[in-house]
Every structure is written in structure tokens, then in C-alpha cells.
Enzyme design. Structure first.
Site, short mmCIF file in Angstrom:
data_model
loop_
_atom_site.label_atom_id
_atom_site.label_comp_id
_atom_site.label_asym_id
_atom_site.label_seq_id
_atom_site.Cartn_x
_atom_site.Cartn_y
_atom_site.Cartn_z
N ASN A 1 0.71 -1.35 -0.31
CA ASN A 1 -0.16 0.19 -0.30
C ASN A 1 1.13 1.46 0.19
O ASN A 1 1.39 1.66 0.76
CB ASN A 1 -0.84 0.07 1.06
CG ASN A 1 -1.61 1.55 1.89
OD1 ASN A 1 -1.64 2.31 0.55
ND2 ASN A 1 -2.14 1.47 2.99
N LYS B 1 -0.13 4.09 -0.12
CA LYS B 1 -0.77 5.62 0.35
C LYS B 1 -0.26 7.07 -0.90
O LYS B 1 -0.82 6.21 -2.00
CB LYS B 1 -0.12 5.74 1.60
CG LYS B 1 -0.51 4.89 2.18
CD LYS B 1 -0.41 4.54 3.37
CE LYS B 1 -0.35 3.29 5.00
NZ LYS B 1 -0.41 3.34 6.21
N HIS C 1 -9.59 0.89 4.37
CA HIS C 1 -8.63 1.18 5.05
C HIS C 1 -9.05 1.98 6.54
O HIS C 1 -9.48 3.07 6.23
CB HIS C 1 -7.09 1.36 3.92
CG HIS C 1 -6.17 1.67 4.73
ND1 HIS C 1 -5.54 2.87 5.07
CD2 HIS C 1 -5.11 1.56 4.84
CE1 HIS C 1 -4.24 2.71 5.82
NE2 HIS C 1 -4.36 1.11 5.45
N GLU D 1 -7.23 4.36 7.66
CA GLU D 1 -7.08 6.03 7.12
C GLU D 1 -8.37 6.16 6.38
O GLU D 1 -8.48 7.38 5.98
CB GLU D 1 -5.53 6.11 6.57
CG GLU D 1 -4.91 6.16 7.09
CD GLU D 1 -3.16 5.03 6.31
OE1 GLU D 1 -2.94 5.51 4.88
OE2 GLU D 1 -2.52 4.76 7.00
N GLU E 1 -5.46 -5.08 10.12
CA GLU E 1 -4.44 -4.16 10.34
C GLU E 1 -4.87 -3.41 11.32
O GLU E 1 -5.41 -2.57 11.75
CB GLU E 1 -4.40 -3.37 8.98
CG GLU E 1 -4.01 -3.87 7.85
CD GLU E 1 -3.59 -2.72 6.80
OE1 GLU E 1 -2.57 -2.70 6.45
OE2 GLU E 1 -4.40 -1.77 6.47
N GLY F 1 1.62 2.05 10.52
CA GLY F 1 2.75 3.54 10.84
C GLY F 1 3.46 3.98 12.57
O GLY F 1 3.95 4.96 12.43
N SER G 1 2.97 -2.44 10.49
CA SER G 1 4.14 -2.00 10.64
C SER G 1 5.03 -2.99 10.49
O SER G 1 5.96 -3.83 10.75
CB SER G 1 4.90 -1.61 12.55
OG SER G 1 4.49 -0.43 12.55
P1 PGA Z 1 2.50 0.52 7.40
O1 PGA Z 1 1.04 0.88 6.17
O2 PGA Z 1 3.17 -1.02 6.77
O3 PGA Z 1 3.09 1.80 7.57
O4 PGA Z 1 2.03 0.45 9.15
C1 PGA Z 1 0.21 -0.32 6.89
C2 PGA Z 1 -0.89 0.40 5.69
O5 PGA Z 1 -1.62 0.82 6.35
O6 PGA Z 1 -1.27 -0.58 5.30
#
Ligand code: PGA
Length: 253
Positions: A10, A12, A97, A99, A167, A173, A210
Site C-alpha cells: 500500500n 498510500k 483501509h 485511514e 490491520e 505506521g 508495521s
Molecule cells: P504500515 O502501513 O506498514 O506503514 O504500518 C500498513 C497499512 O496501512 O496498510
């Protein structure tokens, strides 16, 4: 024997078409084994076509949209529909997701409409679910993912092209992640909830939050973990290639 794994990147709001092309030129020179794995890139919408074109001829490398609108066309400034994503080369779409849910206020109902649009439009739906830190500390993780799954998947046909990504919001993140055993336990609950919704036990469930080259092997070794959804560590070709080269034994080998 190793079990087949799904690795999803992803990106983003990173990597415009030129940067995406440079990334893939480098990634494709790195030695990621082909067998037993599928890799899906979720670039920003403006880079879908570039990624799709670069991946032509690599059957195990796919591209998907990070978000789609539930309507197939119309006056929705700034939005990407399923037919637009498909036309740009996408074969999958992320839905729900964290976000989108937490920064853009996407509701369970909108997530359900998006899942229906994605599946109806012939793309694979990768539905993201997960609890916040408060919810985890209150012991409501399974109740939260149950609500999210039921809202998005009630009535979805058993043969639907569906992947679920677990997740935990507090792990995205942040550098914090669930222990492999914790992730496995939630995945097991998700699998039972999917079966309760009439979906196959074989539905793939990815872990995200992460994930890095250093922790991916322990995660995919867990019997209920079928792959990973990766943000930050998918933005560097070498780190992403290392993640995608991970193998996992089948229990009982
Ligand atoms: P990250 O993001 O690996 O940076 O924690 C994962 C995601 O949001 O899909």
C-alpha cells in the site's frame, strides 16, 4: 513445501508515475522468486496505469486501487470508480483501509457499498478491518472486527473474489505491531466470523501494521496468516523485495 502467500504493497500518497516506474525498474531486477506467491501493488490512482504497464507479462505481479467510489460514473469530483480503475489496469481494490475510515470518515455502510461495487465490477476486494488502541485495551477487538465484517460482507456470495486484511489501527505506521501469536489469534476469530457469514474458510487473511523485513517471517509462519499488507516498508524496492521473497512452511512439513 511452503504455503502460497500474498504480499500487498500500500503505497498510500507516495510515488507519482515517474517514481513508480523507477521503483519497478529496480524491483524487477531483484531476485523475488515467482512460485508460491502473488504480489499486489496499490499505487496512488495517478500511477495505476504506469504500474500496470510495467508489470505486463509478470503474471504473479498485480496492481490495485487504494480506494474506489461505489458509483460506477458520474459527478463525483476527485473520486475513482471501479470501471476507471479497471480501465487503468487494476485487478483489485482496497476497501475500508483504516485511514479511509478514520481520516476520511468512511462509514461501515459506505464500506459495504464499496465492497459490492468492487466485486460487482469484477475486481478483487481487499477489505481492511482492525481495532483502535482504545478498543483493544477495552477487550473489544473481536467485537469490532465482527461489526466491520458483518457490515461489509453480509450477503456477499461465497465465490466472491475477496481477501481480508487485519490491520490493528494502533500498529499502522507506528513501529508497534501485534505479536505473531496475537495476530494469529485474531485471524482465527476472523476466519470463524467469515464462515459464519457464509464465506469460505479458505478466504485469505493478511496481516498489516508495521510489517518489515525483520518481522515478516514470524508473521507468515503463523498458520492463520496468508500474507501481509505493507505500507512504509513497501516504498523501498530492496526492502519490499526482501519481504516478497519470504517463504512460509506448511504446518506439519
Ligand atoms: P504500515 O502501513 O506498514 O506503514 O504500518 C500498513 C497499512 O496501512 O496498510
Amino acid at each position: 513445501m511452503s504455503k502460497p502467500l500474498l504480499f500487498a504493497a500500500n503505497w498510500k500518497m507516495h510515488l507519482h508515475p515517474g517514481e513508480a516506474g523507477t521503483f519497478l525498474d529496480r524491483f524487477l531486477t531483484l531476485d523475488v522468486p515467482r512460485s508460491g506467491r502473488t504480489v499486489v501493488f496499490f499505487p496512488p490512482a495517478v500511477s495505476l496505469q504506469t504500474v500496470a504497464a510495467r508489470l505486463e507479462g509478470h503474471d504473479h505481479l498485480l496492481v490495485g486501487a487504494q480506494d474506489v467510489h461505489w458509483e460506477s460514473a458520474g459527478a463525483f469530483t476527485g473520486a475513482t470508480s471501479v470501471p476507471l480503475a479497471r480501465g487503468a489496469g487494476a485487478s483489485a481494490a482496497l476497501v475500508g483501509h483504516s485511514e479511509r475510515r478514520h481520516l476520511f470518515g468512511e462509514t461501515d455502510q459506505e464500506t459495504a457499498q464499496k465492497v459490492a461495487a468492487v466485486l460487482g465490477g469484477g475486481l478483487q476486494a481487499m477489505l481492511c478491518v482492525g481495532e483502535t488502541l482504545d478498543q483493544r485495551e477495552a477487550g473489544t477487538t473481536v467485537a469490532v472486527v465482527e461489526r466491520q465484517l458483518a457490515a461489509a460482507l453480509t450477503g456477499v456470495a461465497p465465490q466472491a473474489d475477496l481477501v481480508v486484511a487485519y490491520e490493528p489501527v494502533w500498529a499502522i505506521g507506528t513501529g508497534r505491531n501485534a505479536t505473531p501469536e496475537d495476530a494469529n489469534a485474531v485471524h482465527r476469530s476472523i476466519r470463524e466470523l467469515l464462515v459464519g457469514l457464509g464465506l469460505p474458510r479458505s478466504t485469505r487473511i493478511l496481516y498489516g501494521g508495521s510489517v518489515k523485513p525483520e518481522n515478516v517471517a514470524a508473521l507468515v509462519e503463523q498458520p492463520e496468516v496468508d500474507g501481509v499488507l505493507v505500507g512504509g516498508a513497501s516504498l523501498d524496492p530492496a526492502s519490499w523485495a526482501t519481504i516478497c521473497a519470504t517463504m512460509a512452511g506448511v504446518p506439519g512439513d
